[in-house]
Design an enzyme around this catalytic site. Sequence first.
Site, mmCIF file in Angstrom:
data_model
loop_
_atom_site.group_PDB
_atom_site.id
_atom_site.type_symbol
_atom_site.label_atom_id
_atom_site.label_comp_id
_atom_site.label_asym_id
_atom_site.label_seq_id
_atom_site.Cartn_x
_atom_site.Cartn_y
_atom_site.Cartn_z
ATOM 1 N N GLU A 20 0.869 -1.182 0.000
ATOM 2 C CA GLU A 20 0.000 0.000 0.000
ATOM 3 C C GLU A 20 0.902 1.226 0.000
ATOM 4 O O GLU A 20 1.870 1.281 0.768
ATOM 5 C CB GLU A 20 -0.888 0.012 1.238
ATOM 6 N N GLN A 212 -6.608 -4.697 9.080
ATOM 7 C CA GLN A 212 -5.836 -3.658 9.761
ATOM 8 C C GLN A 212 -4.520 -4.295 10.203
ATOM 9 O O GLN A 212 -4.446 -5.519 10.381
ATOM 10 C CB GLN A 212 -6.651 -3.176 10.980
HETATM 11 P P1 FAD Z 1 -17.250 0.371 7.856
HETATM 12 O O1 FAD Z 1 -17.141 -1.036 7.430
HETATM 13 O O2 FAD Z 1 -18.364 1.181 7.301
HETATM 14 O O3 FAD Z 1 -17.342 0.363 9.465
HETATM 15 C C1 FAD Z 1 -17.185 1.568 10.208
HETATM 16 C C2 FAD Z 1 -17.823 1.402 11.580
HETATM 17 O O4 FAD Z 1 -19.245 1.369 11.437
HETATM 18 C C3 FAD Z 1 -17.457 0.094 12.289
HETATM 19 O O5 FAD Z 1 -17.384 0.355 13.661
HETATM 20 C C4 FAD Z 1 -18.620 -0.826 11.961
HETATM 21 O O6 FAD Z 1 -18.795 -1.835 12.959
HETATM 22 C C5 FAD Z 1 -19.782 0.156 11.926
HETATM 23 N N1 FAD Z 1 -20.858 -0.238 10.997
HETATM 24 C C6 FAD Z 1 -20.698 -0.785 9.768
HETATM 25 N N2 FAD Z 1 -21.900 -0.986 9.187
HETATM 26 C C7 FAD Z 1 -22.829 -0.530 10.065
HETATM 27 C C8 FAD Z 1 -24.260 -0.453 10.042
HETATM 28 N N3 FAD Z 1 -24.977 -0.887 8.999
HETATM 29 N N4 FAD Z 1 -24.887 0.087 11.129
HETATM 30 C C9 FAD Z 1 -24.188 0.542 12.207
HETATM 31 N N5 FAD Z 1 -22.829 0.477 12.287
HETATM 32 C C10 FAD Z 1 -22.167 -0.041 11.222
HETATM 33 N N6 FAD Z 1 -8.989 5.499 5.470
HETATM 34 C C11 FAD Z 1 -8.874 6.499 4.560
HETATM 35 O O7 FAD Z 1 -9.326 7.617 4.826
HETATM 36 N N7 FAD Z 1 -8.258 6.282 3.345
HETATM 37 C C12 FAD Z 1 -7.763 5.081 2.992
HETATM 38 O O8 FAD Z 1 -7.221 4.938 1.901
HETATM 39 C C13 FAD Z 1 -7.850 3.997 3.940
HETATM 40 N N8 FAD Z 1 -7.375 2.772 3.649
HETATM 41 C C14 FAD Z 1 -7.562 1.723 4.548
HETATM 42 C C15 FAD Z 1 -7.136 0.438 4.210
HETATM 43 C C16 FAD Z 1 -7.303 -0.619 5.100
HETATM 44 C C17 FAD Z 1 -6.847 -2.009 4.721
HETATM 45 C C18 FAD Z 1 -7.895 -0.389 6.368
HETATM 46 C C19 FAD Z 1 -8.042 -1.511 7.365
HETATM 47 C C20 FAD Z 1 -8.317 0.887 6.715
HETATM 48 C C21 FAD Z 1 -8.165 1.955 5.815
HETATM 49 N N9 FAD Z 1 -8.616 3.243 6.111
HETATM 50 C C22 FAD Z 1 -8.498 4.250 5.186
HETATM 51 C C23 FAD Z 1 -9.216 3.533 7.410
HETATM 52 C C24 FAD Z 1 -10.748 3.285 7.413
HETATM 53 O O9 FAD Z 1 -11.368 4.146 6.491
HETATM 54 C C25 FAD Z 1 -11.240 3.546 8.823
HETATM 55 O O10 FAD Z 1 -10.799 2.526 9.685
HETATM 56 C C26 FAD Z 1 -12.730 3.792 8.980
HETATM 57 O O11 FAD Z 1 -12.946 4.266 10.314
HETATM 58 C C27 FAD Z 1 -13.605 2.564 8.793
HETATM 59 O O12 FAD Z 1 -13.666 2.177 7.492
HETATM 60 P P2 FAD Z 1 -14.448 0.821 7.070
HETATM 61 O O13 FAD Z 1 -14.455 0.789 5.602
HETATM 62 O O14 FAD Z 1 -13.910 -0.332 7.799
HETATM 63 O O15 FAD Z 1 -15.923 1.194 7.614
#
Ligand code: FAD
Length: 319
Positions: A20, A212
């Site tokens: 990455e 993560q």
């Molecule tokens: P989600 O899957 O939407 O989850 C976010 C939170 O909401 C979680 O606590 C989940 O339990 C909760 N949730 C999910 N669905 C629901 C629902 N239907 N109702 C209620 N709660 C719900 N960030 C950046 O800004 N740019 C990047 O390029 C970037 N790259 C990343 C790459 C990787 C491999 C990882 C692990 C993280 C990356 N991040 C990046 C960070 C990431 O955007 C954050 O961790 C963010 O807070 C959560 O993203 P997510 O896609 O996991 O969110």
Amino acid sequence: MAKVTEHIANSKGQPLFSIEIIPPVKGGKIDELLNDITPLMELKPKFVDVTYHREEYLSQTRDDGTVIQVKTRKRPGTVGICAALMHKFDTDPVPHVLCGGFTRDDTEDLLIDLNYLGIENVMALRGDHAKPFTSFKPRKGGHAYASELITQIREMNEGKYLHQTSEYLNNSDFCIGAAAYPEKHFEAESSRVDFEHLKQKVARGADYLVTQMFFDNRKYFDFVEKCRTHGINVPIIPGLKILSTKKQLEVLPRLFYLNIPEEFATAIRQCKDDKEVRKVGIEWCIRQCRELKAFGVPALHFYTMSKSTTTLAVAREVF
Ligand code: FAD
């Protein structure tokens, strides 16, 4: 060009090397980024993730003394970097696509650009809150969760666009990655609830997961076992970070809500400077990689921050 899942299927059980990278700070040179990662490209990563950085709000004082908030993007250029990677290296770029800061229409436009560029993979993420705010708020008309974004991408893969204004609806064919948190996402009230949301992402169309970072392989092994027991059968790629400064011992757990095993933390604390920390960090990561390889992971995915030295030192030992 190929999908991440195709690369995994073609790897004959050998873990892939993938990385990455992050775009330079606004005004930076793309050549510097490409030169920095060139040593890693010699190890032929099958895919390279390029992070996306949402807007932030900065306070600026005008001549008349009033303070205004200006919107800026610190690290723009994700799509351009993906195009440059395709042009310069034989690798598949994986642009990260965020909910944060995007309306559904913005997302559709971005996906159309990626599709026209011939990019076959996207990593679908919610993104964090816009600084200086402390909680995530979707844009009006945007997605609140990654699972909703995954649905939009999947629908475009089926030829369903927003507003359906044209009779020519060519489908895209993106392979969709999503994030997974072996040690729980920091906002989730419990691991159980977080896991239900992960299941939702896969049910809606995530083709593979990237975790993560973690420093204790047991967290990954237990997580994979839990996924398999509960019907999540997509590839789960471990995300790896090479700890390289003493400060990270405190910063990484706080930023990413993860645990650093005591044995590792003690070894880091005993280092006399960051040069020694890097050595210990590299050795720890090599150990992690060897164990993960023996476990049969689909890929070893390194969070490089666009720097090659430490990742190269690990990758040369394990590939
Ligand atoms: P989600 O899957 O939407 O989850 C976010 C939170 O909401 C979680 O606590 C989940 O339990 C909760 N949730 C999910 N669905 C629901 C629902 N239907 N109702 C209620 N709660 C719900 N960030 C950046 O800004 N740019 C990047 O390029 C970037 N790259 C990343 C790459 C990787 C491999 C990882 C692990 C993280 C990356 N991040 C990046 C960070 C990431 O955007 C954050 O961790 C963010 O807070 C959560 O993203 P997510 O896609 O996991 O969110």
